[in-house]
Design a protein around this motif. Structure first.
Motif, short mmCIF file in Angstrom:
data_model
loop_
_atom_site.label_atom_id
_atom_site.label_comp_id
_atom_site.label_asym_id
_atom_site.label_seq_id
_atom_site.Cartn_x
_atom_site.Cartn_y
_atom_site.Cartn_z
N ALA A 13 0.84 -1.20 0.00
CA ALA A 13 0.00 0.00 0.00
C ALA A 13 0.87 1.26 0.00
O ALA A 13 0.59 2.23 -0.72
N TYR A 14 1.96 1.25 0.79
CA TYR A 14 2.89 2.38 0.79
C TYR A 14 3.52 2.56 -0.59
O TYR A 14 3.74 3.70 -1.05
N ASP A 15 3.84 1.45 -1.25
CA ASP A 15 4.44 1.54 -2.59
C ASP A 15 3.47 2.16 -3.59
O ASP A 15 3.88 2.93 -4.48
N VAL A 34 -4.73 0.14 6.94
CA VAL A 34 -4.80 -0.90 7.97
C VAL A 34 -6.10 -1.68 7.87
O VAL A 34 -6.12 -2.91 8.01
N LYS A 35 -7.22 -0.98 7.61
CA LYS A 35 -8.51 -1.67 7.55
C LYS A 35 -8.62 -2.63 6.38
O LYS A 35 -9.45 -3.54 6.40
N LYS A 36 -7.77 -2.43 5.35
CA LYS A 36 -7.80 -3.34 4.20
C LYS A 36 -6.97 -4.59 4.42
O LYS A 36 -7.01 -5.51 3.59
N GLY A 39 -5.84 -9.58 8.01
CA GLY A 39 -5.75 -10.03 9.41
C GLY A 39 -6.08 -8.98 10.43
O GLY A 39 -6.03 -9.25 11.64
N LEU A 40 -6.41 -7.75 9.99
CA LEU A 40 -6.66 -6.65 10.92
C LEU A 40 -8.06 -6.06 10.76
O LEU A 40 -8.31 -4.93 11.15
N LYS A 41 -8.97 -6.84 10.22
CA LYS A 41 -10.32 -6.33 10.00
C LYS A 41 -11.09 -6.13 11.30
O LYS A 41 -12.03 -5.35 11.36
N SER A 42 -10.68 -6.85 12.36
CA SER A 42 -11.38 -6.72 13.64
C SER A 42 -10.90 -5.54 14.47
O SER A 42 -11.45 -5.25 15.53
N VAL A 43 -9.86 -4.84 14.02
CA VAL A 43 -9.31 -3.72 14.76
C VAL A 43 -10.23 -2.51 14.63
O VAL A 43 -10.70 -2.19 13.53
N ASN A 44 -10.50 -1.85 15.76
CA ASN A 44 -11.39 -0.69 15.72
C ASN A 44 -10.61 0.60 15.48
O ASN A 44 -9.38 0.62 15.52
#
Length: 946
Positions: A13-15, A34-36, A39-44
């Motif tokens: 994504a940074y690239d 981060v939301k994409k 493994g981090l979809k549950s992070v609020n």
């Protein structure tokens, strides 16, 4: 939560952003990336925002890819270091060394349950030592022989603590029994097959035991004894040989209470033998590679028992001995290159460790002899001794060159090495023993030495601690709602204020130097710490990244206090300490150097500044700065001009024998600053001697206004804090008490009446080192030399200690510890509530003075009538603790142990009921620590007791 797969996704994504010329992401862009991540979809959103702020510690509002990676790497590295630090172990060097008189070498060291170290020399000298190696007694158990007869020599010994006996093997093929306390001979088994080289003993049941010894023929000999006390008593009456009651092994085994079994295990001398009751099995070793170590049962299997035949060997005058043939199917044989000299086994960890001539320690699964599970390398000489300390997860080993090592079992790494030059253990190694009771390793060579383990001071009883070392400062970050505490061991810990949970920590912040002070930047994202190494360090405290070092050139003196100062649009870091100068560092984003030097000192500071160590600093917006020193001098500075605005000298104590006038804390009454109507009132508060708090006027040259004694125990005030509106003054003294005074109208004029005391309680059992009020005067944070950091409501309600097992919810009072108090405070003698009647100095002559006694009684009667609760006290009250005049402590419930609660009174009837019962009543704290139910009668009459 961030996995390698997530890192790759974020990098891609940074690239993509970089292709569009965007190399730094703001919060919205970072959040979308981060939301994409799968493994981090549950992070609020709150968690993402917290992570963004932790990475963006400078407050730029944008983060680069390398900043993200650096944060993740350093956070995990410090977590790994935290685990490593928790595993560290070391010996205290040099060792305690006691020289031995010239003589034969020490064969073995034992530590019986009676707490005495017992050693045996080859010439039969048995010595008794204290655990710290002071010689208590010694005796030669072998009698002198006539000229021409060879002297007897010992081979090994082992105590029989259940029977108060000592078993000694001799080179004359004997096993001798002696009284452990007097070393008088009891009896001996003689005419053994061969010389017993190694002995072991274990009690296997009521009046039953097993004695095992290895011999020069590679055999393991087993004696199973029943009715041990009766058998030893009968043997003691037998005819004597060399002044010792004697019975041959052949006659002894004819008794049905004695079973003798002899296994042929090894093709070389047995180097060690030991019976492990937990398996149960006998483990023996030798220098023969093919039979280096054997685990064998005492009895053969049922199949082997059928196959077994008794072999009778003619011996001497027709004597015979029962010898069982080797049960090859009932043993496990380990093949080890160059053999095994020593071993140990742990049932709890299912671990067998061997050491030998090849200088290696091998870790095995018992009964799996094919391949070791681990090999520990590091010794440069053959391994002579090893021991598994299961409770600590360590292995202790000693090689023949007197090098001792500590190994970590799980990591299979060496934690510490004590070389002979450092330990000062010299000579040829002859015996070793690790004692878990003493936490030390005994080594016998030309001397007897003790290598003690370094141990941290452990909390007593039920005490909960936040650090392993005294806590010297703490603070609160409003940005992250986190508490940060720093210890004497240079460890920084981060805590969640909402629950008290431990979030993060990092060590060696100032190397081996203690952290003495700390301050947050205005944003609350960076931490500045000062240490005894004379340096200030700036941190991203959420991952332990040191972003800047602030110090003078060369060797610097200890820093005592530091603070952030904002002047116009510039931010500065100010530090004071033993250097007796005020060091000012510019905190600017344009300053990119990692190491930064202070700005030039003010001319007034150089010429007319403090003559002694500066202990504290306080700032008053916009341009006033106050510093206090060890000699009691206070200087108020104008930070714009660098000139002295006024200076004061702390008034001396009224007691001529008290010379300490040091100023430990300063604080400004900021609501009074620069208010024309209050120009003559006190703006500045300082701590004085003997528990005094001093008030000073700052304008017009400054002057002393007034003072009052804040500490009831006349202990020096260590820290000061004010509520937001400057109405409530919080003072903390050297014995852990916090006093709250209403100073809203105090020191406005010439009146001298002390302010009203609103509240007081004891927060710690040692000096309080930090005290912070936060969240709009809702909560109070304290730290102390007692290794704890605690959270309180502003009213003194105990919320909890950071590091306790139970979590709290800061907004849910039902989850707080209140109304309980820390256990160590409850039982500390200084926590006993005081009363003027108990503070009166009363002599023996005063007790007999009826007038004085009547006055005391009258005052007590009034007190009883006004404050007494219901006076009926029964067992139900004791168990339920429903009587609010006193309570049972939790640890003492089983012991029926009553402890008086803070601030409450016990009625006369309750007193008599307790005095006549089987309860132990302990006054928890008092200004009169000598006051107890035993001596209260000396100055209070029988009809009125408090």
């Amino acid at each position: 939560m961030v996995s390698i797969h997530d890192l790759k996704h974020i990098k891609l994504a940074y690239d993509e952003f970089a292709k569009a010329g965007i190399y730094m992401l703001d919060y919205e862009e970072f959040q979308s990336v981060v939301k994409k991540c799968p493994g981090l979809k549950s992070v609020n959103d709150c968690q993402i925002q917290q992570l963004f702020m932790k990475i963006d510690y400078t407050g730029d509002g944008r983060i680069e890819w390398h900043e993200f990676c650096t944060y993740i790497y350093l956070e995990n590295k410090e977590k790994e270091e935290t685990v490593r630090r928790s595993k560290m172990a070391a010996f205290v060097l040099p060792a305690i060394v006691k020289p031995l008189n010239r003589g034969e070498p020490v064969l073995r060291i034992h530590f019986p349950p009676n707490g005495t170290v017992v050693t045996l020399r080859e010439d039969g000298v048995v010595s008794f030592w204290t655990p710290r190696l002071y010689l208590k007694n010694k005796k030669n158990v072998f009698p002198d022989r006539s000229i021409g007869r060879k002297p007897k020599w010992a081979t090994d010994f082992v105590p029989m603590p259940e029977y108060n006996k000592l078993i000694i093997g001799t080179g004359s093929r004997e096993i001798q029994f002696y009284e452990l306390s007097t070393l008088e001979p009891c009896c001996q088994l003689s005419v053994l097959e061969t010389v017993p080289l190694n002995l072991d003993y274990c009690s296997t049941g009521p009046d039953e035991c097993i004695i095992v010894y290895g011999d020069t023929q590679g055999c393991v000999n087993i004696l199973l004894m029943k009715s041990v006390r009766e058998k030893l008593r009968l043997w003691k009456r037998l005819p004597q040989v060399d002044n010792v009651p004697n019975i041959s092994i052949d006659h002894a085994v004819q008794s049905p209470e004695i079973t003798y079994i002899r296994w042929k295990f090894h093709q070389d001398w047995v180097s060690k033998v030991k019976y492990f009751q937990s398996i149960p099995a006998i483990v023996s070793s030798s220098m023969h590679e093919d039979s280096a170590l054997v685990i064998g049962s005492i009895h053969p299997s049922s199949y082997m028992q059928e196959q077994m035949r008794e072999k009778t060997e003619a011996c001497g005058e027709g004597k015979s001995t029962k010898v069982a043939q080797r049960a090859t199917s009932n043993q496990t044989i380990f093949t080890v290159p160059k053999g095994v000299t020593t071993f140990d086994f742990c049932k709890n960890r299912n671990l067998l460790v061997t050491g030998g001539m090849d200088k290696l320690l091998r870790m095995w699964m018992p009964y799996v002899p094919r391949k070791p599970t681990g090999i520990l390398k590091g010794h440069t000489a053959p391994v002579s001794y090893l021991c598994i300390a299961s409770e600590d997860g360590h292995i202790f080993s000693v090689s023949t060159d007197n090098t001792a090592k500590i190994w970590h079992i799980k990591d299979q790494t060496c934690l510490f090495t004590a070389h002979p030059k450092a330990s000062q253990i010299q000579g040829e190694l002859s015996a070793c023993l690790y004692s878990s009771a003493v936490k030390g390793l005994y080594i016998a060579s030309d001397s007897l030495a003790l290598l003690s383990l370094q141990t941290k001071p452990q909390p007593k009883g039920n005490q909960t601690v936040s650090h392993k070392e005294p806590v010297l400062c703490c603070g609160y970050s409003e940005e992250f709602r986190q508490v940060v505490s720093c210890s004497e061991g240079s460890v920084v810990k981060v805590w969640d204020v909402e629950t008290g949970a431990h979030v993060f920590e990092y060590g060696c912040a100032h190397g081996e130097s203690a952290i003495t002070c700390m301050a947050f930047d205005p944003s609350g994202r960076r931490l500045v710490t000062g240490g005894r190494d004379g340096c200030l360090k700036m941190w991203n405290f959420n991952n332990g990244q040191c972003v800047k070092i602030l110090c003078r050139d060369g060797r610097c003196a200890e820093i005592c206090d530091c603070s952030y100062l904002t002047l116009h649009r510039n931010a500065f870091v100010i530090s004071v300490g033993w250097g007796r100068r005020i060091d000012i560092y510019l905190d600017s984003k344009e300053e990119t150097q990692f190491s930064q030097r202070p700005k030039p000192s003010w001319q007034d500071d150089v010429r007319n500044g403090h003559k002694e160590d500066i202990l504290c600093v306080a700032h008053c917006t916009p341009h006033l700065l106050a510093t206090g020193s060890y000699d009691g001098e206070i200087i108020v500075w104008n930070v714009v001009s660098g000139r002295i605005q006024c200076r004061f000298q702390t008034p001396p104590s009224q007691k001529s024998n008290v010379r300490n006038t040091s100023v430990l804390s300063l604080i400004f009454l900021k609501t009074r600053a620069f208010v024309p109507e209050l120009s003559s009132s006190a703006w500045l508060i300082s701590s004085g001697s003997q528990g005094n708090v001093n008030f000073w006027s700052v304008l017009n040259g400054g002057k002393f206004i007034t003072s009052f004694q804040a500490s009831l125990l006349q202990q020096q005030i260590a820290k000061l804090a004010l509520s937001q509106d400057d109405s409530m003054l919080f003072t903390a003294d050297h014995v852990g008490f916090i006093y709250v005074y209403n100073v809203k109208q105090y020191a406005l004029g010439p009146e001298q009446n002390p302010p009203k005391k609103v509240n007081f309680w004891r927060a710690h059992i040692s000096s309080i080192t930090s005290m912070k009020i936060f969240d709009k005067d809702q909560f109070l944070l304290t730290s102390s030399l007692d290794c704890s950091v605690r959270l309180w409501s502003i009213h003194g309600e105990y919320i909890g200690t950071f590091g306790q097992d139970e979590s709290w919810s800061i907004n849910t009072p039902s989850s707080w510890k209140h109304p309980a108090v820390p256990y160590e405070i409850l039982i500390d003698p200084l926590s006993m509530p005081s009363h003027p009647v108990l503070d009166i100095e009363i002599n023996l002559s005063d007790v007999s003075d009826s007038d004085k006694t009547e006055n005391v009684n009258c005052e007590l009667d009034v007190l009883i009538e006004e404050t007494d609760p219901p006076s009926i006290l029964n067992d139900k009250d004791i168990e339920d603790g429903t009587n609010n005049s006193w309570s049972l402590s939790e640890p003492g419930r089983r012991q029926r142990h009553a402890i008086l609660k803070h601030g409450n009174r016990m009625s006369l009837k309750d007193y008599n009921a307790l005095k006549n019962s089987d309860l132990i009543v302990t006054p928890a704290t008092c200004k009169r620590p000598d006051l107890s139910l035993r001596n209260i009668d000396s100055f209070v009459s029988n009809d009125a007791k408090e």
